[in-house]
Design a protein around this motif. Structure first.
Motif, PDB file in Angstrom:
ATOM      1  N   LEU A   1       0.811  -1.214   0.000  1.00  0.00           N
ATOM      2  CA  LEU A   1       0.000   0.000   0.000  1.00  0.00           C
ATOM      3  C   LEU A   1       0.848   1.268   0.000  1.00  0.00           C
ATOM      4  O   LEU A   1       0.336   2.381  -0.205  1.00  0.00           O
ATOM      5  CB  LEU A   1      -0.905   0.024   1.238  1.00  0.00           C
ATOM      6  CG  LEU A   1      -2.031  -1.018   1.274  1.00  0.00           C
ATOM      7  CD1 LEU A   1      -2.531  -1.213   2.697  1.00  0.00           C
ATOM      8  CD2 LEU A   1      -3.163  -0.569   0.351  1.00  0.00           C
ATOM      9  N   LEU A   2       2.151   1.086   0.268  1.00  0.00           N
ATOM     10  CA  LEU A   2       3.004   2.268   0.471  1.00  0.00           C
ATOM     11  C   LEU A   2       3.152   3.108  -0.787  1.00  0.00           C
ATOM     12  O   LEU A   2       3.081   4.329  -0.731  1.00  0.00           O
ATOM     13  CB  LEU A   2       4.398   1.837   0.936  1.00  0.00           C
ATOM     14  CG  LEU A   2       4.518   1.465   2.412  1.00  0.00           C
ATOM     15  CD1 LEU A   2       5.915   0.936   2.697  1.00  0.00           C
ATOM     16  CD2 LEU A   2       4.211   2.676   3.296  1.00  0.00           C
ATOM     17  N   GLU A   3       3.364   2.413  -1.887  1.00  0.00           N
ATOM     18  CA  GLU A   3       3.796   3.131  -3.080  1.00  0.00           C
ATOM     19  C   GLU A   3       2.797   4.179  -3.561  1.00  0.00           C
ATOM     20  O   GLU A   3       3.163   5.315  -3.808  1.00  0.00           O
ATOM     21  CB  GLU A   3       4.089   2.145  -4.196  1.00  0.00           C
ATOM     22  CG  GLU A   3       4.979   2.782  -5.229  1.00  0.00           C
ATOM     23  CD  GLU A   3       5.631   1.719  -6.092  1.00  0.00           C
ATOM     24  OE1 GLU A   3       5.600   1.891  -7.312  1.00  0.00           O
ATOM     25  OE2 GLU A   3       6.101   0.705  -5.523  1.00  0.00           O
ATOM     26  N   ASP A   4       1.529   3.781  -3.660  1.00  0.00           N
ATOM     27  CA  ASP A   4       0.590   4.789  -4.162  1.00  0.00           C
ATOM     28  C   ASP A   4      -0.380   5.241  -3.061  1.00  0.00           C
ATOM     29  O   ASP A   4      -1.539   5.520  -3.307  1.00  0.00           O
ATOM     30  CB  ASP A   4      -0.142   4.296  -5.419  1.00  0.00           C
ATOM     31  CG  ASP A   4      -0.924   3.032  -5.151  1.00  0.00           C
ATOM     32  OD1 ASP A   4      -0.777   2.493  -4.025  1.00  0.00           O
ATOM     33  OD2 ASP A   4      -1.688   2.591  -6.033  1.00  0.00           O
ATOM     34  N   PHE A   5       0.165   5.318  -1.829  1.00  0.00           N
ATOM     35  CA  PHE A   5      -0.680   5.787  -0.721  1.00  0.00           C
ATOM     36  C   PHE A   5      -1.082   7.241  -0.962  1.00  0.00           C
ATOM     37  O   PHE A   5      -0.248   8.120  -1.145  1.00  0.00           O
ATOM     38  CB  PHE A   5       0.076   5.676   0.606  1.00  0.00           C
ATOM     39  CG  PHE A   5      -0.669   6.280   1.762  1.00  0.00           C
ATOM     40  CD1 PHE A   5      -1.889   5.751   2.172  1.00  0.00           C
ATOM     41  CD2 PHE A   5      -0.168   7.386   2.444  1.00  0.00           C
ATOM     42  CE1 PHE A   5      -2.587   6.315   3.235  1.00  0.00           C
ATOM     43  CE2 PHE A   5      -0.859   7.962   3.506  1.00  0.00           C
ATOM     44  CZ  PHE A   5      -2.070   7.418   3.900  1.00  0.00           C
TER      45      PHE A   5
END
Ligand code: GLU
Length: 301
Positions: free
Chosen positions: A284-288
């Motif tokens: 979930l980090l990349e396009d949070f």
């Protein structure tokens, strides 16, 4: 990109439920998506309600979800002297007065201190005592709490999800009658000392935030950024609780769900993934994108 260290601050008074876990996931995403520090604090101020086994389970659950943090969790109960010093500073600044009122006294009083004060606000009774009344109370042996003299001041902050908020700060308790620091005092001092610049937490605390902003200002501590995230409610519309069924991570896993499915549910109900998603927290980090977080509470069915 600027570093805005974040935190998660569970109270070890019970097992974390899906609502708590979702708040933790979001707080972690806010911090780690910006390559910022993320810290834990165990809010065990109240010895009657805090249990070390809940603390252990909380840390294990967060790890199982794939969340990580920097350093050792800070144990709030070990910081009593720091809390006491901050209280002494406020007292020396003339911002504090003693109060002997019980909860019932406050409930039953009719006069509100300000016309726009919400119901249940402390009416300032003990601030207006005559010398005789004060001496009587001092002799009574009743426990004394210490309140902030809000003096009708208001505090304003910009919540990242809820926009600008402003409220008159009431005369809330800083130091409790059982000689413990009150939550609002401890949290402000501890956030500042832990270098927290971004507080992400449940929106049940939105209403108390102006108190914390004012306290930080009076103590000349930095005011963090705030993002208040929605709660998960039971089917009865009340805050999620044991009686609502399989609400803990252990219960979900025992019922046959995979960790990835639980994370998927936490993300989907926040607006960050499609419903039925199955994924790891790190995915979930990349396009949070915090603007996708819904501000409506989720109903657990
Ligand atoms: N310890 C509080 C709780 O578990 C959270 C306090 C905060 O995030 O400021 O509800």
């Amino acid at each position: 990109m600027s570093q805005v260290d974040g935190r998660y601050a569970p109270s070890p008074s019970g097992t974390l439920h899906l609502g708590n876990l979702r708040t933790a996931l979001l707080a972690w995403l806010f911090a780690r998506s910006q390559q910022s520090g993320f810290h834990l604090r165990i809010e065990d101020l109240d010895p009657q309600r805090s249990h070390v086994e809940h603390e252990r389970t909380a840390l294990a659950d967060l790890r199982t979800l794939g969340l990580d943090w920097d350093g050792e969790p800070l144990r709030q109960s070990l910081r009593r002297e720091r809390h006491r010093n901050a209280f002494a500073e406020l007292r020396a600044g003339g911002h504090v007065y003693p109060c002997w009122c019980t909860r019932a006294d406050v409930r039953n009083s009719s006069s509100a201190p300000h016309a726009d004060a919400p119901p249940g606000v402390y009416p300032g009774t003990c601030q207006r005592l005559s010398r005789r009344e004060r001496a009587e109370r001092e002799r009574s042996g009743r426990p004394v709490a210490w309140r902030l003299d809000g003096a009708g001041r208001s505090a304003t902050f910009r919540d990242l999800l809820r926009g600008e908020r402003s409220a008159v700060v009431d005369d809330f308790v800083l130091w409790r009658g059982d000689d413990l620091p009150a939550y609002n005092l401890a949290v402000v001092v501890d956030d500042a000392d832990q270098g927290i610049r971004q507080v992400v937490r449940g929106d049940d605390l939105l209403e108390t935030t102006p108190r914390q902003v004012l306290l930080a200002q009076l103590l000349e501590l930095p005011v963090p950024r705030y993002a208040h995230v929605p709660l998960v409610l039971g089917p009865d519309g009340k805050r999620l609780a044991k009686r609502h069924g399989a609400v803990t991570l252990a219960e979900r896993l025992a019922g046959g769900q995979l960790v990835e499915e639980v994370v998927g549910w936490l993300a989907a109900t926040s607006g960050l993934a499609p419903s039925g998603a199955s994924l790891r927290a790190a995915e979930l980090l990349e396009d949070f994108d915090p603007t996708r977080i819904s501000t409506a509470p989720t109903s657990f069915a």
